[in-house]
Design an enzyme around this catalytic site. Structure first.
Site, PDB file in Angstrom:
ATOM      1  N   LYS A  39     -11.030  -4.663  -4.958  1.00  8.16           N
ATOM      2  CA  LYS A  39      -9.966  -3.685  -4.746  1.00  8.16           C
ATOM      3  C   LYS A  39     -10.440  -2.241  -4.881  1.00  8.16           C
ATOM      4  O   LYS A  39      -9.997  -1.358  -4.134  1.00  8.16           O
ATOM      5  CB  LYS A  39      -8.826  -3.941  -5.725  1.00  8.16           C
ATOM      6  CG  LYS A  39      -8.098  -5.250  -5.487  1.00  8.16           C
ATOM      7  CD  LYS A  39      -6.953  -5.382  -6.452  1.00  8.16           C
ATOM      8  CE  LYS A  39      -6.564  -6.824  -6.636  1.00  8.16           C
ATOM      9  NZ  LYS A  39      -5.542  -6.961  -7.689  1.00  8.16           N
TER      10      LYS A  39
ATOM     11  N   GLY B 167      -2.394 -11.273  -6.562  1.00  5.58           N
ATOM     12  CA  GLY B 167      -1.227 -11.972  -7.087  1.00  5.58           C
ATOM     13  C   GLY B 167      -0.684 -11.379  -8.372  1.00  5.58           C
ATOM     14  O   GLY B 167       0.120 -12.010  -9.054  1.00  5.58           O
TER      15      GLY B 167
ATOM     16  N   LYS C  62      -2.479   4.729 -11.309  1.00 13.36           N
ATOM     17  CA  LYS C  62      -1.262   5.415 -11.730  1.00 13.36           C
ATOM     18  C   LYS C  62      -0.051   4.515 -11.512  1.00 13.36           C
ATOM     19  O   LYS C  62       0.057   3.849 -10.473  1.00 13.36           O
ATOM     20  CB  LYS C  62      -1.100   6.709 -10.921  1.00 13.36           C
ATOM     21  CG  LYS C  62       0.211   7.449 -11.150  1.00 13.36           C
ATOM     22  CD  LYS C  62       0.325   7.985 -12.554  1.00 13.36           C
ATOM     23  CE  LYS C  62       1.642   8.757 -12.740  1.00 13.36           C
ATOM     24  NZ  LYS C  62       1.868   9.108 -14.158  1.00 13.36           N
TER      25      LYS C  62
ATOM     26  N   HIS D 200       4.937  -9.947 -11.942  1.00 10.16           N
ATOM     27  CA  HIS D 200       4.174  -9.308 -10.866  1.00 10.16           C
ATOM     28  C   HIS D 200       3.906 -10.254  -9.694  1.00 10.16           C
ATOM     29  O   HIS D 200       3.039  -9.987  -8.866  1.00 10.16           O
ATOM     30  CB  HIS D 200       2.845  -8.754 -11.384  1.00 10.16           C
ATOM     31  CG  HIS D 200       3.017  -7.778 -12.510  1.00 10.16           C
ATOM     32  ND1 HIS D 200       3.672  -6.578 -12.362  1.00 10.16           N
ATOM     33  CD2 HIS D 200       2.633  -7.852 -13.812  1.00 10.16           C
ATOM     34  CE1 HIS D 200       3.667  -5.933 -13.534  1.00 10.16           C
ATOM     35  NE2 HIS D 200       3.054  -6.677 -14.414  1.00 10.16           N
TER      36      HIS D 200
ATOM     37  N   LYS E  74       5.724 -12.413  -6.396  1.00 16.01           N
ATOM     38  CA  LYS E  74       6.896 -12.342  -5.531  1.00 16.01           C
ATOM     39  C   LYS E  74       7.765 -13.594  -5.652  1.00 16.01           C
ATOM     40  O   LYS E  74       7.263 -14.703  -5.797  1.00 16.01           O
ATOM     41  CB  LYS E  74       6.435 -12.168  -4.076  1.00 16.01           C
ATOM     42  CG  LYS E  74       5.555 -10.941  -3.880  1.00 16.01           C
ATOM     43  CD  LYS E  74       4.708 -11.053  -2.632  1.00 16.01           C
ATOM     44  CE  LYS E  74       3.653  -9.967  -2.585  1.00 16.01           C
ATOM     45  NZ  LYS E  74       2.681 -10.153  -1.510  1.00 16.01           N
TER      46      LYS E  74
ATOM     47  N   GLU F  18      -1.144  -4.477   1.669  1.00 20.26           N
ATOM     48  CA  GLU F  18      -0.116  -4.358   0.637  1.00 20.26           C
ATOM     49  C   GLU F  18      -0.038  -2.908   0.162  1.00 20.26           C
ATOM     50  O   GLU F  18      -1.062  -2.265  -0.069  1.00 20.26           O
ATOM     51  CB  GLU F  18      -0.425  -5.287  -0.534  1.00 20.26           C
ATOM     52  CG  GLU F  18      -0.495  -6.750  -0.115  1.00 20.26           C
ATOM     53  CD  GLU F  18       0.024  -7.687  -1.180  1.00 20.26           C
ATOM     54  OE1 GLU F  18       0.714  -7.223  -2.108  1.00 20.26           O
ATOM     55  OE2 GLU F  18      -0.252  -8.883  -1.074  1.00 20.26           O
TER      56      GLU F  18
ATOM     57  N   ARG G  16      -6.152 -12.998   4.620  1.00 19.00           N
ATOM     58  CA  ARG G  16      -5.693 -14.373   4.833  1.00 19.00           C
ATOM     59  C   ARG G  16      -4.239 -14.346   5.247  1.00 19.00           C
ATOM     60  O   ARG G  16      -3.625 -13.282   5.331  1.00 19.00           O
ATOM     61  CB  ARG G  16      -5.839 -15.165   3.525  1.00 19.00           C
ATOM     62  CG  ARG G  16      -5.148 -14.467   2.352  1.00 19.00           C
ATOM     63  CD  ARG G  16      -5.013 -15.327   1.142  1.00 19.00           C
ATOM     64  NE  ARG G  16      -4.599 -14.568  -0.043  1.00 19.00           N
ATOM     65  CZ  ARG G  16      -3.383 -14.181  -0.332  1.00 19.00           C
ATOM     66  NH1 ARG G  16      -2.382 -14.451   0.512  1.00 19.00           N
ATOM     67  NH2 ARG G  16      -3.104 -13.524  -1.433  1.00 19.00           N
TER      68      ARG G  16
END
Length: 454
Positions: free
Chosen positions: A116, A164, A201, A235, A237, A275, A292
């Site tokens: 990330k 995730g 942040k 965290h 969905k 995202e 994916r």
């Protein structure tokens, strides 16, 4: 098109891929562990190969076993689904080395987007806005304190590898930082084999909105609208919808342009998802790219009429996409609810044997399920039983249809989150589209104040 593919996954996503393959005349190979031998996807595939004990570390995550299953059955390609090895570059490279087509992006794209912190820096260089944060992993509490002070509290400690929301820790002040770093790092090491964490942040009034893209073999990147994913617990969905009630046409256009830039940064091919966090003022920031298919892809399919798995297969096989991007629109409104075997009050997993199972039926109701009656939901895997997806002419109609479908869904044996999902779609803030990622916590507080136990 391929004649036979292997699905390196289990449960509902394996069944989902099998369904498209049957329609296209593509043979399928399922892989299964000891715990999954009796699940529906194993019976629905044309062939099934046993790959080990119940633990994913001894079955679904064992690369040589899956490569051998491909070799033994003559599968030409692998569809990874989501989770497990779906973003594992070692597995992607192993497939490539064995002459097996990967139904997904090139290993280099997956690797560059898989970390990330590196992905943030990469897309920032291509003009994509990112949330203020550390340029790379933080290595000790003192370094973290300096960065956090520069960013300003509150901050989030996040795993540098994986996704995730696993291990994510919100930190309000310096006193909480060291403990949060340790907890996030330990959880990241357990989940991803990489203890690296970084700081970001904390965005006020955040919406979690993602943009679906498809990249073809010619280098074209097609944006396929957004999904609103702000109803989350821990965290992760729980309910997703498309279109987002928060996104304006102007914002949609800007986010689509951003998603294309992010895809172009790694010459992306196949299905991917960008995202984003969007603050209360509709400023948006890149979070990560999932290289994916997403769990929530059905809501995009319901409003566009596309079969995203079919597009994945065609792109991987070197074929052209089967739609005209210029004619693509969001038609009506779709909502997905994830059905989990969990206590609806605290969201703790509730494994057990399903003694009665009846899915809702009706026009514009879709159920992507991984289990059936007499199947066992075990402790070895994510406790999601199914995904319930509905479509309506508008958001009001879709919510009404979701309420009816949840009322008609019967699962006995393990506890499920269906009672909680009913409260979500009845809540006045959800109905009004007035919610962000803090919605679930607020709803739980309401239920507690009203002394409602689900």
């Amino acid at each position: 098109m391929f004649s036979k593919i292997l699905i390196a996954n289990r449960g509902e996503i394996a069944r989902r891929v099998i369904r498209t393959c049957k329609r296209l005349g593509v043979k399928t190979v399922a892989v299964y562990s000891d715990a999954d031998a009796d699940l529906p996807y194993v019976k629905e595939a044309d062939e099934a190969v046993h790959i080990g004990p119940a633990s994913p570390l001894e079955s679904y995550l064992v690369i040589p076993n899956i490569i051998e299953a491909c070799r033994k059955t003559g599968a030409e390609a692998v569809h990874p689904g989501y989770g497990f090895l779906s973003e594992n570059t070692t597995f992607i490279q192993a497939c490539d080395d064995a002459g097996i087509v990967w139904i997904g992006p090139h290993p280099d794209a997956a690797e560059r987007m898989g970390n990330k912190t590196a992905a943030r820096e990469l897309v920032r260089a291509h003009g994509v806005p990112v949330v203020p944060g550390t340029p790379g992993p933080v290595h000790d509490p003192e370094e973290a304190k300096q960065h956090a002070a520069a960013i300003s509290y509150p901050v989030i400690v996040k795993a540098a590898a994986g996704g995730g929301g696993i291990g994510m820790q919100v930190v309000e002040n310096e006193d909480q930082l060291a403990k949060a770093l340790e907890a996030a790092s330990n959880r990241a090491a357990q989940a991803f084999g990489d203890a690296s964490v970084y700081l970001e942040k904390f965005v006020e009034g955040p919406h979690h909105i993602e943009m679906q893209i498809l990249g073809d073999a010619k280098g074209n990147i097609y944006p396929i609208f957004e999904r609103e994913c702000s109803v989350q617990r821990r965290h992760q969905k729980v309910i997703e919808e498309s279109p987002s009630p928060f996104v304006t046409p102007e914002l949609r256009k800007k986010m689509s342009e951003m998603a294309v830039k992010a895809g172009q940064a790694v010459h992306y091919k196949n299905a991917g998802t960008i995202e984003c966090l969007v603050d209360m003022h509709r400023n948006f920031y890149f979070l990560e790219m999932n290289t994916r298919l997403q769990v929530e892809h059905p809501v995009t399919e319901m409003v566009t009429g596309l079969d995203l798995v079919e597009q994945q297969l065609r792109i991987a096989a070197g074929e052209a996409i089967t739609f005209d991007p210029a004619q693509l629109t969001q038609n009506g409104h779709a909502i997905e609810a994830r059905i989990y075997a969990e206590n609806p009050n605290n969201f703790f997993p509730s494994p057990g044997k399903i003694t009665r199972y009846e899915e809702p039926q009706g026009h514009h109701i879709r159920v992507d399920s991984g289990y059936g009656q007499d199947n066992e939901v075990t402790i070895n895997y994510d406790p999601m039983i199914a995904k319930l997806i509905v479509w309506g002419e508008d958001r009001k109609a879709a919510i009404a249809r979701m309420r009816e479908a949840l009322d008609a869904y019967i699962i006995e044996g393990p506890k499920t989150n269906i009672p909680f999902l009913k409260k979500v779609v009845e809540d006045e803030d959800f109905v009004a589209g007035n919610y962000d990622t803090h919605f679930v916590g607020k709803l739980q507080k309401k239920l507690k104040e009203q002394k409602i136990k689900l």
